[in-house]
Design a protein around this motif. Structure first.
Motif, short mmCIF file in Angstrom:
data_model
loop_
_atom_site.label_atom_id
_atom_site.label_comp_id
_atom_site.label_asym_id
_atom_site.label_seq_id
_atom_site.Cartn_x
_atom_site.Cartn_y
_atom_site.Cartn_z
N SER A 196 0.84 -1.19 0.00
CA SER A 196 0.00 0.00 0.00
C SER A 196 0.88 1.24 0.00
O SER A 196 2.09 1.18 0.26
N CYS A 197 0.29 2.39 -0.30
CA CYS A 197 1.02 3.65 -0.26
C CYS A 197 0.03 4.77 0.02
O CYS A 197 -1.19 4.58 -0.09
N ILE A 198 0.55 5.92 0.39
CA ILE A 198 -0.34 7.05 0.68
C ILE A 198 -0.95 7.58 -0.60
O ILE A 198 -0.41 7.40 -1.70
N VAL A 199 -2.09 8.22 -0.47
CA VAL A 199 -2.66 8.97 -1.58
C VAL A 199 -1.87 10.27 -1.69
O VAL A 199 -1.81 11.05 -0.73
N GLY A 200 -1.23 10.50 -2.82
CA GLY A 200 -0.37 11.66 -2.96
C GLY A 200 -1.12 12.97 -2.76
O GLY A 200 -2.30 13.08 -3.11
N PRO A 201 -0.45 13.97 -2.20
CA PRO A 201 -1.10 15.26 -1.96
C PRO A 201 -1.51 15.97 -3.24
O PRO A 201 -2.31 16.91 -3.18
N GLU A 202 -1.00 15.53 -4.38
CA GLU A 202 -1.37 16.16 -5.65
C GLU A 202 -2.75 15.72 -6.14
O GLU A 202 -3.30 16.32 -7.06
N HIS A 203 -3.32 14.69 -5.51
CA HIS A 203 -4.60 14.15 -5.98
C HIS A 203 -5.76 14.61 -5.10
O HIS A 203 -5.63 14.69 -3.88
N GLN A 204 -6.89 14.87 -5.74
CA GLN A 204 -8.14 15.22 -5.06
C GLN A 204 -9.15 14.13 -5.41
O GLN A 204 -10.00 14.30 -6.28
N ILE A 205 -9.04 12.99 -4.72
CA ILE A 205 -9.78 11.81 -5.17
C ILE A 205 -11.28 11.92 -4.94
O ILE A 205 -12.06 11.24 -5.62
N ALA A 206 -11.71 12.77 -4.02
CA ALA A 206 -13.16 12.95 -3.84
C ALA A 206 -13.77 13.54 -5.10
O ALA A 206 -14.85 13.12 -5.54
N ALA A 207 -13.09 14.51 -5.70
CA ALA A 207 -13.58 15.11 -6.94
C ALA A 207 -13.58 14.08 -8.07
O ALA A 207 -14.50 14.03 -8.89
N GLU A 208 -12.55 13.25 -8.11
CA GLU A 208 -12.49 12.22 -9.14
C GLU A 208 -13.63 11.21 -8.97
O GLU A 208 -14.26 10.79 -9.95
N GLY A 209 -13.88 10.83 -7.73
CA GLY A 209 -14.96 9.90 -7.47
C GLY A 209 -16.31 10.45 -7.90
O GLY A 209 -17.14 9.73 -8.46
#
Length: 225
Positions: A196-209
């Motif tokens: 596993s790895c962290i979700v990078g700070p460059e990503h906004q996965i809530a918006a992607e979802g």
């Protein structure tokens, strides 16, 4: 039928050369179905595996896995690999690579990412860069991300889904392996292969979802959990 937004229509027209390449690797030049497979760990499901392998074009992402003989999880076919330079290559990434299209996404090049190729990359394998202007930035605009000014951009999986949706807007899109659709607040990734790895700070996965989930309401996109 999916009604394209203005941003998606612009991306489709600008990226026509990439569309032609994708079509050349598909089972048919006008794919009627496209699968994009993310790397979320998934339980066995024969129907899911068959639905993926039945698509005219199957796109997988970064350090993906495919089913071994006797397994029925995410299917075994791969036409296109969408990856970034931080890829953690699994044994499946380069299987039969002379028959696949490899698309390199590099949004970080707009800010800090160096133009390096991993030393273990096969010497006889080329990769097609995905245009930041024609693909990455229109997706960022759709997500509301200020990518032009700040180091924030979508995950490779969402980029792969955007490429599929904008390239073949009338095709049935099959999505699977996107954990952030159901869990937008996660701070780490679990992968079907590797640590596993962290979700990078460059990503906004809530918006992607939210974006990918909105596609499932159109009737032209199916999410397989």
């Amino acid at each position: 039928m999916l009604v394209l937004s203005r941003l998606m229509t612009a991306a489709l027209g600008a990226a026509s050369l990439m569309v032609n390449l994708l079509a050349a690797y598909a089972d048919r030049p006008d794919p009627r179905s496209v699968a994009v497979v993310g790397n979320q760990p998934l339980p066995p499901d024969p129907q899911r595996a068959k639905a993926i392998d039945a698509c005219d074009l199957v796109i997988r992402v970064n350090g993906f896995v495919v089913d071994k003989p006797g397994e029925e999880v995410v299917g075994s076919r791969t036409h296109v690999v969408v990856f970034n330079r931080a890829i953690r290559a699994t044994p499946f990434v380069f299987q039969d690579y002379r028959r696949r299209l490899y698309l390199l996404v590099e949004p970080g090049r707009m800010h800090w990412e160096p133009e390096d190729v991993p030393g273990w990359w096969p010497a006889d394998l080329g990769a097609v860069p995905v245009s930041n202007r024609e693909v990455v930035l229109p997706l960022s605009d759709a997500l509301g991300l200020p990518t032009r000014d700040e180091p924030t951009w979508s995950t490779t999986g969402t980029l792969a889904a955007w490429i599929a949706r904008t390239s073949f807007p009338t095709a049935q899109l099959v999505l699977t392996g996107f954990s952030f659709i159901d869990n937008p607040d996660q701070t780490s990734w679990e992968h079907a292969a590797g640590d596993s790895c962290i979700v990078g700070p460059e990503h906004q996965i809530a918006a992607e979802g939210r974006l990918l989930d909105s596609w499932t309401k159109t009737g032209d996109t199916t999410l397989l959990r």
